[in-house]
Design a protein around this motif. Structure first.
Motif, short mmCIF file in Angstrom:
data_model
loop_
_atom_site.label_atom_id
_atom_site.label_comp_id
_atom_site.label_asym_id
_atom_site.label_seq_id
_atom_site.Cartn_x
_atom_site.Cartn_y
_atom_site.Cartn_z
N PRO A 43 0.60 -1.05 -0.31
CA PRO A 43 0.36 -0.23 0.02
C PRO A 43 0.63 1.22 -0.19
O PRO A 43 0.50 2.40 -0.38
CB PRO A 43 -0.56 0.36 1.22
N LEU A 44 2.12 1.62 0.52
CA LEU A 44 2.69 2.88 0.87
C LEU A 44 3.59 3.13 -0.87
O LEU A 44 3.50 3.95 -1.39
CB LEU A 44 3.62 2.46 1.70
N SER A 45 4.21 1.77 -1.55
CA SER A 45 4.70 2.05 -2.85
C SER A 45 3.44 2.72 -3.99
O SER A 45 3.83 3.03 -4.38
CB SER A 45 5.53 1.38 -2.44
N ASN A 46 2.71 1.75 -3.39
CA ASN A 46 1.67 2.26 -4.61
C ASN A 46 0.81 3.59 -4.04
O ASN A 46 0.67 4.22 -5.61
CB ASN A 46 0.05 1.21 -3.94
N ALA A 47 0.92 4.11 -3.05
CA ALA A 47 0.43 5.40 -3.33
C ALA A 47 1.37 7.02 -4.11
O ALA A 47 1.16 7.23 -3.90
CB ALA A 47 0.14 6.25 -1.65
N LEU B 260 10.67 -0.46 6.35
CA LEU B 260 10.69 -2.15 6.24
C LEU B 260 9.67 -2.87 7.10
O LEU B 260 9.85 -3.69 7.46
CB LEU B 260 11.79 -2.17 6.70
N ASP B 261 8.93 -2.44 7.88
CA ASP B 261 7.83 -2.27 8.83
C ASP B 261 6.69 -2.77 8.45
O ASP B 261 6.34 -2.13 8.19
CB ASP B 261 7.69 -1.42 10.33
N ILE B 262 6.56 -4.51 8.42
CA ILE B 262 5.16 -5.11 7.67
C ILE B 262 3.82 -4.15 9.14
O ILE B 262 2.77 -4.28 8.48
CB ILE B 262 5.18 -6.36 8.16
N MET B 263 4.06 -3.72 9.97
CA MET B 263 3.49 -2.98 10.97
C MET B 263 2.31 -2.16 10.44
O MET B 263 1.31 -1.32 10.33
CB MET B 263 3.79 -3.01 12.16
N ASN B 264 3.40 -1.11 9.51
CA ASN B 264 3.64 0.03 9.07
C ASN B 264 2.22 -0.05 7.45
O ASN B 264 1.13 0.23 7.41
CB ASN B 264 4.33 0.82 8.55
N ALA B 265 2.95 -0.80 6.66
CA ALA B 265 1.76 -2.30 5.91
C ALA B 265 0.63 -1.94 6.60
O ALA B 265 -0.37 -2.56 5.27
CB ALA B 265 2.67 -2.93 5.26
N MET B 266 0.39 -2.35 7.12
CA MET B 266 -0.66 -3.12 7.80
C MET B 266 -1.48 -1.65 8.07
O MET B 266 -2.93 -1.61 7.40
CB MET B 266 -1.19 -3.90 9.23
N ARG B 267 -1.56 -1.60 8.85
CA ARG B 267 -2.08 0.38 8.82
C ARG B 267 -2.57 0.72 8.14
O ARG B 267 -3.58 1.19 7.95
CB ARG B 267 -1.31 1.28 10.22
N GLN B 268 -1.48 0.85 7.05
CA GLN B 268 -1.43 1.65 5.35
C GLN B 268 -2.88 1.00 4.33
O GLN B 268 -3.12 1.40 4.09
CB GLN B 268 -0.27 1.82 5.05
N ALA B 269 -2.52 -0.52 4.53
CA ALA B 269 -3.71 -1.07 4.02
C ALA B 269 -5.29 -0.82 4.49
O ALA B 269 -5.87 -1.39 3.42
CB ALA B 269 -3.71 -2.79 4.88
N VAL B 270 -4.98 -0.49 5.70
CA VAL B 270 -6.75 -0.27 6.30
C VAL B 270 -6.90 1.43 6.07
O VAL B 270 -7.55 1.31 5.28
CB VAL B 270 -6.49 -0.53 8.07
#
Length: 461
Positions: A296-300, A331-341
């Protein structure tokens, strides 16, 4: 190893389970040999037959499966957090290809970058990772060697590309690229071949960078190699507007059709991004067994379209999360989780306001529990890890992290977490609740991660 306490898992999308006071046993090879309620007949009998005393997981802590990162460009860790000012195709020319070529020409630098990357992955709770490397075999072998030594479950891809906007960074022909890919597969598998199977943590992955950097001849050859040797495949699919338009202009078709034509959409394929795919495409990926790495982050930064996550999930596509360093800066998947939501909630808002292409009556958002599933069980399924992975099932590998949310002596929150309704006199009676897990999901960071194991081996304390 014997652990007793609270365990958190998600067997299905959004289905959060908090298993209080459970006993988990791990054999010397790192496989789970017991998991049941600590008061059950099975656990009582198990304890009678083992001399080991269980280690008590403190009140205020729980065991969670490690995270899976399905898309990470290892050499781009060199410039993580910089260079996000251009569209994708220009960004590749100015930053990505240059950094990859630099590491291919400097093994000392490559070792330094990859060793630090491994350390950061462990700090962030990532136990399994799907890596894009560089063109040169030796540099990718360094990457595999370092990940193996660090104890991380790593799937390493040597890039295959016989087209490039950077003439000094490409393979001379499709035949040369194929030969190099075959050689890397053999050499990567040899790296840890002297170890028992359960300790062999790295695997090679065929990695055509994406359609714009690969001729049809190379893609066809890689598809045949994957089939004949039962190999994993990774690439980028329908990532950005400029990339999609390039494929349409140069190949006269969609890149999903190019991959399919060359037998590169298989049950062992993970495709990153997929932001320009629609429901018929998701149905095709589901039929082929292909998994998607949602970044989600790089997609943005690089896609003018958000990934249609809910639509993919509703059609049964395997989906996990990717950080996509360095297109994504974290590099933190926790951020990827939050960004996906966050992205999914914005899509839901579009539907509610009647935006074109959305239906007010359909659900587009996901919640935090669904994101946690994608980061754990969803990622394990996408990577094809052993049955029972991320579920603490008997016979599966013990890949887990110990998360602390509050102190077991005084009830004070750990790290960034604060709890105002836990009295010091009641701490020992407190159990992990969904609200506590959600608070950690929203606010937690590395300060909450006390330990991490892969294949039963402690990597972080």
């Amino acid at each position: 190893m014997l652990l007793r306490g609270a365990f958190v898992r998600l067997q299905n999308l959004g289905d959060l389970e908090i298993l209080q006071d459970h006993l988990l046993g791990v054999d010397p090879s790192g496989f789970i040999n017991h998991f049941s309620n600590a008061s059950s007949k099975e656990s009582i009998e198990f304890l009678k037959n083992t001399p080991e005393t269980p280690t008590q997981i403190p009140t205020g802590s729980f065991i969670l499966p490690t995270f899976c990162d399905l898309h990470l460009h290892a050499p781009q860790f060199l410039y993580q957090g910089t260079g996000l000012d251009l569209p994708l195709m220009q960004w590749l020319d100015k930053y990505a290809l240059k950094a990859e070529e630099r590491l291919d020409g400097d093994t000392t630098l490559a070792r330094k970058v990859y060793a630090r990357l491994a350390q950061r992955l462990v700090e962030n709770g990532t136990g399994a990772v799907l890596l894009f490397g560089t063109i040169k075999e030796e540099t990718n072998l360094i990457l595999a060697e370092i990940m193996q030594r660090a104890g991380i479950r790593a799937f390493v891809g040597k890039l295959s590309m016989d087209i490039s906007s950077r003439p000094t960074y490409m393979e001379s022909s499709a035949d040369a690229a194929l030969a190099a890919a075959e050689s890397f597969v053999d050499r990567c598998r040899d790296l840890a071949s002297q170890l028992p199977m359960h300790q062999q943590l790295t695997e090679p992955v065929l990695t055509p960078r994406f359609v714009p950097t690969c001729t049809d001849r190379l893609l066809s050859s890689l598809g045949s190699l994957a089939a004949s040797r039962h190999l994993r495949i990774q690439s980028h699919l329908a990532e950005a507007h400029d990339q999609v338009e390039w494929v349409r202009r140069e190949r006269g078709k969609e890149d999903i059709d190019v991959f399919d034509q060359h037998n590169l959409l298989t049950p062992r394929t993970v495709q990153a991004h997929c932001t320009f795919l629609g429901n018929p495409d998701f149905e095709r990926l589901h039929a082929r067994g292909v998994a998607i790495a949602h970044c989600p982050l790089s997609n943005a930064y690089f896609s003018s379209e958000p990934f249609h996550l809910r639509e993919a999930l509703d059609r049964g596509v395997k989906v996990g999360l990717g950080t996509d360093v360095a297109g994504g800066y974290s590099l933190d998947i926790m951020n990827a989780m939050r960004q996906a939501v966050v992205v999914s909630r914005m899509r839901q808002g579009q539907a509610l306001t009647g935006a074109a292409g959305y239906d007010k009556n359909l659900k587009y958002s996901i919640d935090w529990k669904e994101a946690l599933y994608l980061a754990t069980r969803g990622g394990a399924l996408a990577l094809g890890l052993s049955p029972g992975s991320s579920l603490f099932e008997v016979g599966s590998s013990f890949d887990a992290q110990l998360i602390r949310v509050f102190n077991h002596t005084d009830g004070q929150g750990t790290g960034p977490l604060d709890f105002f309704d836990i009295a010091a006199t009641e701490v020992k009676k407190m159990e992990i609740s969904p609200d506590m897990v959600e608070k950690w999901w929203c606010l937690g960071d590395n300060r909450n991660r006390a330990k991490m194991w892969v294949q039963g081996t402690l990597l972080h304390k």
